[in-house]
Write a protein that holds these residues in place. Structure first.
Motif, PDB file in Angstrom:
ATOM      1  N   GLY A 131       3.099   3.990   8.979  1.00  0.00           N
ATOM      2  CA  GLY A 131       2.471   2.687   8.773  1.00  0.00           C
ATOM      3  C   GLY A 131       1.948   2.122  10.081  1.00  0.00           C
ATOM      4  O   GLY A 131       2.323   2.560  11.168  1.00  0.00           O
ATOM      5  N   LYS A 163       2.736   4.098  -6.138  1.00  0.00           N
ATOM      6  CA  LYS A 163       2.019   4.999  -5.234  1.00  0.00           C
ATOM      7  C   LYS A 163       0.511   4.915  -5.408  1.00  0.00           C
ATOM      8  O   LYS A 163       0.002   4.641  -6.486  1.00  0.00           O
ATOM      9  CB  LYS A 163       2.485   6.449  -5.433  1.00  0.00           C
ATOM     10  N   CYS A 208       3.875  -1.469   6.451  1.00  0.00           N
ATOM     11  CA  CYS A 208       4.918  -1.338   5.430  1.00  0.00           C
ATOM     12  C   CYS A 208       5.131  -2.679   4.741  1.00  0.00           C
ATOM     13  O   CYS A 208       5.062  -2.780   3.516  1.00  0.00           O
ATOM     14  CB  CYS A 208       6.208  -0.837   6.060  1.00  0.00           C
ATOM     15  N   PHE A 213       9.467   2.891   2.406  1.00  0.00           N
ATOM     16  CA  PHE A 213       8.046   2.704   2.654  1.00  0.00           C
ATOM     17  C   PHE A 213       7.476   3.905   3.404  1.00  0.00           C
ATOM     18  O   PHE A 213       8.053   4.366   4.391  1.00  0.00           O
ATOM     19  CB  PHE A 213       7.801   1.452   3.498  1.00  0.00           C
ATOM     20  N   HIS A 240      -1.228   6.709   1.304  1.00  0.00           N
ATOM     21  CA  HIS A 240      -1.828   6.864   2.622  1.00  0.00           C
ATOM     22  C   HIS A 240      -3.333   6.651   2.607  1.00  0.00           C
ATOM     23  O   HIS A 240      -4.061   7.200   3.426  1.00  0.00           O
ATOM     24  CB  HIS A 240      -1.467   8.231   3.196  1.00  0.00           C
ATOM     25  N   THR A 242      -3.484   0.560   2.342  1.00  0.00           N
ATOM     26  CA  THR A 242      -2.441   0.673   1.327  1.00  0.00           C
ATOM     27  C   THR A 242      -1.114   0.150   1.880  1.00  0.00           C
ATOM     28  O   THR A 242      -0.117   0.879   1.967  1.00  0.00           O
ATOM     29  CB  THR A 242      -2.309   2.120   0.829  1.00  0.00           C
ATOM     30  N   ASP A 243      -1.111  -1.138   2.242  1.00  0.00           N
ATOM     31  CA  ASP A 243       0.117  -1.799   2.674  1.00  0.00           C
ATOM     32  C   ASP A 243       1.177  -1.692   1.576  1.00  0.00           C
ATOM     33  O   ASP A 243       0.852  -1.609   0.390  1.00  0.00           O
ATOM     34  CB  ASP A 243      -0.144  -3.284   2.941  1.00  0.00           C
ATOM     35  N   GLY A 244       2.437  -1.786   1.970  1.00  0.00           N
ATOM     36  CA  GLY A 244       3.523  -1.676   1.005  1.00  0.00           C
ATOM     37  C   GLY A 244       3.759  -2.950   0.221  1.00  0.00           C
ATOM     38  O   GLY A 244       3.438  -3.041  -0.964  1.00  0.00           O
ATOM     39  N   ASN A 287       3.415   4.522   4.253  1.00  0.00           N
ATOM     40  CA  ASN A 287       2.148   3.888   3.919  1.00  0.00           C
ATOM     41  C   ASN A 287       1.033   4.186   4.914  1.00  0.00           C
ATOM     42  O   ASN A 287       1.282   4.524   6.071  1.00  0.00           O
ATOM     43  CB  ASN A 287       2.339   2.372   3.821  1.00  0.00           C
ATOM     44  N   TRP A 299      -3.853  -3.048  -1.255  1.00  0.00           N
ATOM     45  CA  TRP A 299      -2.481  -3.505  -1.072  1.00  0.00           C
ATOM     46  C   TRP A 299      -1.664  -3.200  -2.325  1.00  0.00           C
ATOM     47  O   TRP A 299      -2.131  -3.376  -3.449  1.00  0.00           O
ATOM     48  CB  TRP A 299      -2.465  -5.004  -0.775  1.00  0.00           C
ATOM     49  N   GLN A 300      -0.411  -2.768  -2.140  1.00  0.00           N
ATOM     50  CA  GLN A 300       0.339  -2.221  -3.270  1.00  0.00           C
ATOM     51  C   GLN A 300       1.126  -3.295  -4.035  1.00  0.00           C
ATOM     52  O   GLN A 300       0.920  -3.462  -5.233  1.00  0.00           O
ATOM     53  CB  GLN A 300       1.238  -1.084  -2.791  1.00  0.00           C
TER      54      GLN A 300
END
Length: 463
Positions: free
Chosen positions: A316, A232, A285, A279, A257, A261-263, A281, A237-238
């Motif tokens: 997303g 989280k 996602c 997801f 959010h 912050t792409d999944g 985001n 980007w995650q």
């Protein structure tokens, strides 16, 4: 045996009419698609680790989260690697840490009530490492969890990894809010360096600069498993594997959010499985990428052989997105049996590129997906993204097949915005029902699109 003789054997003496032969070809094509996906899945195997366990408490980690545990956790990882592998255990508790580097044959395992909070002080993400920022190589702050040239690595368990992004840390760099500098100057400078082919070793950012890092980034790695954890509030980007092969992301909750912050963003990766994840985001996602503009063409590695199945997607910009950093190309993507449901989800399937990016996107299969609510386009292919038709690198989008889609809501059922000099080809939809959209179709430069048993707003589409 001749091809003619082969066909006779296959049909066991049956005389095929033109219609019968067409049905056989169609069935063979469908079987080939299924067998291709199964062949990809057979190649993707989860890493296996030796038995030894390395509890970070034994290395001095603080389970109250008052003191930094970076050194303790990293020492456990280093020992596990040095002793030829094992599990590094993060037990129940709260642990504060800076950047961590995963190494070959190491599994980082979080117990159910383990909460790993990443420090918000940028100095704890030094020294600089080789990474990618929006599809361009550079030396920058380390991703929060980084691996380079590693194999057989994993992050598992049911605990939580908290990236520490919020309105006062990392995220303000996007726009220069809350008294923070903006990333824009550095971003523009990096893009210029890449276009001029300045050597990567000279693209040094980090201290004094404002380009955010990804959360989890295996870089040039093989056999990667990320399973069970909650990820989280990344700076950016995650989950962002780059130039890596044989990757599994399974039963992971990816939430955040903030801006960009792409999944999960596999970039220039091969043989990837993303399944049974959740997801929610602030951006896409899942976004499949392969490098940006000149730097993407310089490296020239596509993303390919990607299976996305049984995921749940909430907020997303896109559920399954391809692009826009796509200059190396994307091929053979299978998105199957996913559920998308949010009035804040902009699009279900989105392909975004332009003639500055270039690249070839082909053999994308979007099958049996359900969209319960949506804001904008159900299916969108957009070559007018950002710069639009302003470059010399003609994008190619072809062999896009959508089957068994059920969707409700949105502005457009299908929106294609391509170029007259580079139309979308071999676009097919079959057995789809799309309800409650304002505009059923907007097809700009799609060559002979095929709609078979497609119903939009209760009416059969005949093209």
């Amino acid at each position: 045996m001749s091809k003619k003789r082969d066909l006779m054997c296959i049909t066991a003496g049956t005389v095929l009419t033109g219609i019968g032969l067409a049905r056989l070809v169609k069935q063979n094509k469908k079987d080939n698609e299924a067998s291709k996906m199964e062949a990809i899945l057979k190649q993707i195997k989860a890493p296996i680790f030796p038995d030894p366990e390395f509890n970070v408490l034994q290395y001095g980690a603080d389970p109250q989260g008052d003191e930094l545990s970076t050194k303790a956790i990293q020492s456990a990882i280093d020992d596990a690697h040095r002793l030829k592998g094992g599990r590094v255990l993060i037990p129940n508790g709260t642990f504060l840490t800076g950047a961590l580097e995963l190494k070959s044959n190491v599994e980082l395992h979080l117990q159910q009530n383990a909460y790993v909070k990443f420090c918000q002080d940028r100095d704890h993400y030094l020294p600089l490492v080789l990474t990618r920022y929006e599809g361009i190589e550079l030396y920058n702050y380390s991703p929060l969890i980084y691996a380079h040239h590693a194999e057989n690595i994993a992050i598992t368990g049911t605990g939580t990894l908290d990236g520490g992004g919020d309105e006062c840390h990392w995220w303000p760099w996007k726009y220069g809010t809350n008294g923070h500098p903006s990333q824009e100057k550095d971003r523009h400078h990096l893009f210029e360096m890449a276009e001029k082919r300045i050597p990567v070793e000279e693209r040094v950012f980090g201290e004094g600069h404002y380009l955010r890092s990804s959360f989890i980034q295996p870089y040039q790695c093989q056999h990667v498993l990320i399973e069970g954890v909650t990820v989280k509030d990344s700076p950016m980007w995650q989950i962002h594997p780059v130039l890596s092969e044989n990757i599994i992301v399974r039963r992971v909750n990816v939430i955040g959010h903030g801006p960009n912050t792409d999944g999960v963003n596999p970039e220039s990766c091969r043989n990837v499985l993303i399944e049974d994840c959740y997801f929610d985001n602030g951006d896409d996602c899942i976004a499949i990428k392969s490098g940006r503009n000149e730097d993407g063409r310089r490296i020239g590695v596509p993303s390919e052989n990607i299976v996305i199945r049984r995921n749940e997607m909430r907020d997303g910009h896109g559920g399954v997105t391809i692009g826009s950093e796509i200059s190396g190309g994307v091929r053979h993507v299978y998105a199957v049996d996913n559920i998308m449901d949010s009035p804040n989800l902009d699009r279900a399937l989105r392909i975004k590129t332009n003639s500055v990016r270039g690249g070839t996107v082909e053999h994308i299969y979007f099958k049996n997906n359900t969209v319960k609510s949506l804001k904008h386009e159900v299916v969108c292919i957009d070559m007018m993204y950002e710069e639009g038709d302003a470059g010399a690198h003609r994008p190619i989008v072809r062999h896009i097949e959508i089957e068994g889609l059920k969707s409700s809501g949105g502005r457009y059922g299908v929106k294609i915005a391509a170029y007259s000099h580079s139309p979308v080809t071999h676009f097919k939809m079959k057995d789809c029902v799309i309800d409650d959209v304002t505009y059923p179709l907007s097809l700009e430069h799609a060559t002979s699109p095929s709609f078979q048993k497609v119903v939009i707003n209760g009416e059969q589409i005949n093209q």
